[in-house]
Structures are given as C-alpha cells and as structure tokens.
Design an enzyme around this catalytic site. Structure first.
Site, PDB file in Angstrom:
ATOM      1  N   GLU A 151      56.699  37.135  29.155  1.00 31.12           N
ATOM      2  CA  GLU A 151      56.321  35.926  29.897  1.00 31.12           C
ATOM      3  C   GLU A 151      55.417  36.186  31.102  1.00 31.12           C
ATOM      4  OE1 GLU A 151      59.413  36.466  28.746  1.00 31.12           O
ATOM      5  OE2 GLU A 151      60.385  34.590  28.194  1.00 31.12           O
ATOM      6  N   GLY A 211      61.540  33.593  24.740  1.00 29.25           N
ATOM      7  CA  GLY A 211      62.630  32.713  24.312  1.00 29.25           C
ATOM      8  C   GLY A 211      63.367  33.226  23.080  1.00 29.25           C
ATOM      9  N   ALA A 256      58.972  30.901  23.123  1.00 31.65           N
ATOM     10  CA  ALA A 256      58.655  29.477  23.237  1.00 31.65           C
ATOM     11  C   ALA A 256      57.228  29.300  22.720  1.00 31.65           C
ATOM     12  CB  ALA A 256      58.758  29.052  24.692  1.00 31.65           C
ATOM     13  N   GLU A 299      65.794  35.614  24.396  1.00 31.93           N
ATOM     14  CA  GLU A 299      66.837  34.821  25.071  1.00 31.93           C
ATOM     15  C   GLU A 299      67.801  34.182  24.064  1.00 31.93           C
ATOM     16  OE1 GLU A 299      63.688  32.818  27.355  1.00 31.93           O
ATOM     17  OE2 GLU A 299      64.857  33.289  29.143  1.00 31.93           O
TER      18      GLU A 299
HETATM   19  N1  CAA Z   1      53.806  30.447  20.519  1.00 33.91           N
HETATM   20  C1  CAA Z   1      52.954  29.827  19.673  1.00 33.91           C
HETATM   21  N2  CAA Z   1      52.408  30.440  18.610  1.00 33.91           N
HETATM   22  C2  CAA Z   1      52.726  31.737  18.404  1.00 33.91           C
HETATM   23  C3  CAA Z   1      53.603  32.425  19.242  1.00 33.91           C
HETATM   24  C4  CAA Z   1      54.162  31.721  20.343  1.00 33.91           C
HETATM   25  N3  CAA Z   1      55.045  32.288  21.169  1.00 33.91           N
HETATM   26  N4  CAA Z   1      53.728  33.687  18.802  1.00 33.91           N
HETATM   27  C5  CAA Z   1      52.945  33.778  17.706  1.00 33.91           C
HETATM   28  N5  CAA Z   1      52.353  32.602  17.462  1.00 33.91           N
HETATM   29  C6  CAA Z   1      51.402  32.255  16.393  1.00 33.91           C
HETATM   30  C7  CAA Z   1      50.035  32.828  16.694  1.00 33.91           C
HETATM   31  O1  CAA Z   1      49.316  31.974  17.581  1.00 33.91           O
HETATM   32  C8  CAA Z   1      49.432  32.851  15.295  1.00 33.91           C
HETATM   33  O2  CAA Z   1      49.048  31.547  14.953  1.00 33.91           O
HETATM   34  P1  CAA Z   1      47.560  31.264  14.353  1.00 33.91           P
HETATM   35  O3  CAA Z   1      47.583  31.991  13.033  1.00 33.91           O
HETATM   36  O4  CAA Z   1      47.512  29.778  14.225  1.00 33.91           O
HETATM   37  O5  CAA Z   1      46.597  31.854  15.326  1.00 33.91           O
HETATM   38  C9  CAA Z   1      50.630  33.208  14.414  1.00 33.91           C
HETATM   39  O6  CAA Z   1      51.789  32.910  15.189  1.00 33.91           O
HETATM   40  C10 CAA Z   1      50.691  34.683  14.035  1.00 33.91           C
HETATM   41  O7  CAA Z   1      50.627  35.436  15.227  1.00 33.91           O
HETATM   42  P2  CAA Z   1      49.543  36.595  15.492  1.00 33.91           P
HETATM   43  O8  CAA Z   1      48.333  36.369  14.643  1.00 33.91           O
HETATM   44  O9  CAA Z   1      49.363  36.701  16.957  1.00 33.91           O
HETATM   45  O10 CAA Z   1      50.340  37.845  14.921  1.00 33.91           O
HETATM   46  P3  CAA Z   1      50.186  39.364  15.386  1.00 33.91           P
HETATM   47  O11 CAA Z   1      50.950  40.183  14.416  1.00 33.91           O
HETATM   48  O12 CAA Z   1      48.758  39.723  15.612  1.00 33.91           O
HETATM   49  O13 CAA Z   1      50.915  39.445  16.822  1.00 33.91           O
HETATM   50  C11 CAA Z   1      52.675  38.992  18.428  1.00 33.91           C
HETATM   51  C12 CAA Z   1      52.291  39.193  16.929  1.00 33.91           C
HETATM   52  C13 CAA Z   1      52.488  40.301  19.179  1.00 33.91           C
HETATM   53  C14 CAA Z   1      54.139  38.577  18.430  1.00 33.91           C
HETATM   54  C15 CAA Z   1      51.778  37.891  19.024  1.00 33.91           C
HETATM   55  O14 CAA Z   1      51.789  36.749  18.173  1.00 33.91           O
HETATM   56  C16 CAA Z   1      52.201  37.435  20.404  1.00 33.91           C
HETATM   57  O15 CAA Z   1      51.965  38.128  21.359  1.00 33.91           O
HETATM   58  N6  CAA Z   1      52.841  36.252  20.479  1.00 33.91           N
HETATM   59  C17 CAA Z   1      53.252  35.693  21.752  1.00 33.91           C
HETATM   60  C18 CAA Z   1      54.563  36.288  22.209  1.00 33.91           C
HETATM   61  C19 CAA Z   1      54.943  35.747  23.566  1.00 33.91           C
HETATM   62  O16 CAA Z   1      54.222  35.873  24.533  1.00 33.91           O
HETATM   63  N7  CAA Z   1      56.161  35.156  23.638  1.00 33.91           N
HETATM   64  C20 CAA Z   1      56.686  34.603  24.876  1.00 33.91           C
HETATM   65  C21 CAA Z   1      56.385  33.121  24.951  1.00 33.91           C
HETATM   66  S1  CAA Z   1      56.761  32.456  26.517  1.00 33.91           S
HETATM   67  C22 CAA Z   1      58.394  32.081  26.467  1.00 33.91           C
HETATM   68  O17 CAA Z   1      59.110  32.399  25.536  1.00 33.91           O
HETATM   69  C23 CAA Z   1      58.795  31.282  27.660  1.00 33.91           C
HETATM   70  C24 CAA Z   1      60.229  31.171  28.017  1.00 33.91           C
HETATM   71  O18 CAA Z   1      61.030  32.100  28.010  1.00 33.91           O
HETATM   72  C25 CAA Z   1      60.647  29.934  28.586  1.00 33.91           C
END
Ligand code: CAA
Length: 260
Positions: free
Chosen positions: A134, A111, A66, A114
C-alpha cells in the site's frame, strides 16, 4: 446469486469460499466486498458447518488487494464506506464460531493479506508472494492489517513490511509467523482439507469456546485472560459434547459431537 464469490460445501461439514475475480487477481472491488458481506451475514456459520476454507480462484492469486482502479476514483466518504464494509467482513470472519483456514495460493497483497490475517490459520503454497504494497500507492493497510499483523509478528517486521512495501516469499512469511505452514502448490488443497477434516471431527463447542477464549484473551491482560479461560473451560465442561467425548474415549469408539 453471487458473481464474484463462489461457495460450496466440498466435504461433509467443510465449506469452501472462493474469491472469484481471476482476471483481476481476485482484487476485492466494491461488488466483491458487498457480496462477501451479504454471504457472511446471511449464510454463515451455516447449521452443520464445522470449518470454513477461504481461497482465491485460479493458481496465481489468493487476493491481490483492494481494487486500485476503483479506489483511485473514490471520494473520501466512498473510501470510508468501502473500508467499513471490509472491516465488518474481516471482524465477522475473525469472530465466526467455526475455524476459518486461509488457503493462500499465490499473491496475497494489501487487502488480500488482511483477509488472510482475519482467518484463524494460514496455509500457504510455495509460490506465495505476500505483503503490504500500500505505501507504494500512497496508502497504508487499513483493513485490519496494522493490528492483526502486529498480533502475529514482531513490531519491527510489521513496520519493515509496511514501510518498504516488499512482497516476501512463503518461506520468509513462515519464518516471521505471517503464515503457519508452507506446502507445494499442487498439494495446497489436500493439506488444507486434511487439516479441516481433523478439526471437523473434534468437539465443535470446545473449538468455538477455544477460539473465543484465544481471541478475547489477546485483548486482555494476563490475569484477565486466565480468568476468562477458567470460566469458559468450566462452561465447556458442562456440555453434552464433553460427556460424549469422554464416554466415547472410555468406550473406545469415535465420539459423535452435536455442538451442545
Ligand atoms: N486492483 C485492481 N486490479 C488489479 C489489482 C488490484 N489490487 N491487482 C491486479 N489487478 C489487475 C491488473 O490491473 C491486471 O488487469 P488488466 O489485465 O486489466 O490490466 C490484472 O489484474 C492482472 O494483473 P497484472 O497484469 O498486473 O499481473 P502481473 O503478474 O504482471 O502482476 C501483481 C501481479 C504483482 C500482483 C500486480 O498485479 C500488482 O502489483 N497488483 C497490485 C497489488 C497491490 O498493490 N495491492 C494492494 C492494493 S491497496 C489495498 O489493498 C488497500 C487496503 O489495504 C485498504
């Protein structure tokens, strides 16, 4: 028509749906989940479609979850609506009459994991990192992840993944049943297409009945599920497709199924 999803029929009767926010690693923001909802409600299953493939744009991510930037600013009510739409999307994918294959190409987190779980079959590339991060954000998977992962994996593994927030490799995911097959990254689409083609040549009615029987059976007790299987099997027998399939076999030709 859509900005964050792309759809095309890539082969006869096989559709490819791409989550298309490559710069944000295909994170499912509000616009993407509502586009998905509109697409699912208005265009699926599609008249001649036999298999749907879901993947993410680019080679780095299936879906990184998400959208954290948007969620951070949401009120409780807005979050509730966001989750409701995603639940509706994933339930509809799970209950589509045609099989859905997730071509998991890179990060499949939160997500994104999921979404993959709502599909019938998950084929992963060897660069996959999958999991539920999460709890690192003070949340837990609430787009169907707790339940759907528990249907595939031992409850201890589900809890380990959710409590630690660890991302695991494709090989480890294969070992615990979170994905069904792992292939080299550059062979992913060939592998998925070859499975989709195989499925698309089989009786669509039989597949729809099998999918419904398997899915509903998961929610029933043993004897209820067997009763359902009996009823659905007999109904399936009473179809033109069954007659065509058996006739074609005896005539040593390829069956031409019509889904009736
Ligand atoms: N939401 C919003 N933006 C995201 C994102 C997310 N889940 N995942 C990645 N992005 C964005 C980053 O913010 C970044 O944007 P900017 O260039 O504007 O900063 C871009 O995508 C590229 O990402 P990274 O620079 O972070 O890439 P990386 O290779 O260094 O890392 C990663 C990759 C490990 C996947 C890292 O991006 C990360 O940890 N992302 C978050 C993953 C996460 O926590 N997902 C769970 C979300 S909560 C959820 O899903 C809730 C639910 O079930 C209801």
């Amino acid at each position: 028509m859509f900005e964050h999803i792309l759809y095309e029929e890539i082969k006869d009767r096989i559709g490819l749906l791409k989550i298309n926010r490559e710069k944000a690693l295909n994170a499912l923001n509000l616009q993407t989940v509502s586009e998905l909802n509109k697409f699912i409600n208005e265009q699926l299953p599609g008249e001649n479609l036999r298999v749907l493939i879901i993947t993410g744009s680019g080679s780095k991510a299936f879906v990184a979850g998400a959208d954290i930037k948007q969620m951070k600013e949401m009120s409780k009510e807005e979050f509730h609506n966001y989750c409701n739409v995603s639940h509706d999307n994933f339930n509809k994918i799970q209950n589509l009459k045609i099989p859905v294959i997730a071509a998991v190409n890179g990060y499949a987190l939160g997500g994104g994991c999921e979404l993959a779980l709502a599909c019938d079959i998950r084929i992963a590339s060897d660069n996959v990192k999958i999991g539920f991060p999460e709890t690192k954000l003070g949340l837990f998977p609430c787009w169907g992840g707790t339940k759907r992962s528990s249907m595939l994996m031992g409850i201890g593994k589900v809890k380990e993944l959710i409590f630690t927030g660890d991302m695991i490799s494709a090989e480890e995911a294969l070992k615990i049943g979170l994905v069904d097959k792992v292939v080299k990254q550059d062979e992913l689409m060939d592998e998925v297409l070859s499975m989709a083609e195989k499925i698309s040549n089989n009786g669509p009615l039989a597949i729809a009945y099998a999918k419904e029987t398997i899915n509903k059976g998961q929610e029933m007790n043993h004897s209820g599920a067997l009763d359902l299987e009996l009823k659905m099997g007999v109904e399936c027998f009473d179809s033109l497709d069954r007659l065509e399939g058996m006739t074609a076999y005896l005539e040593k030709r390829t069956a031409e199924f019509i889904g009736k």
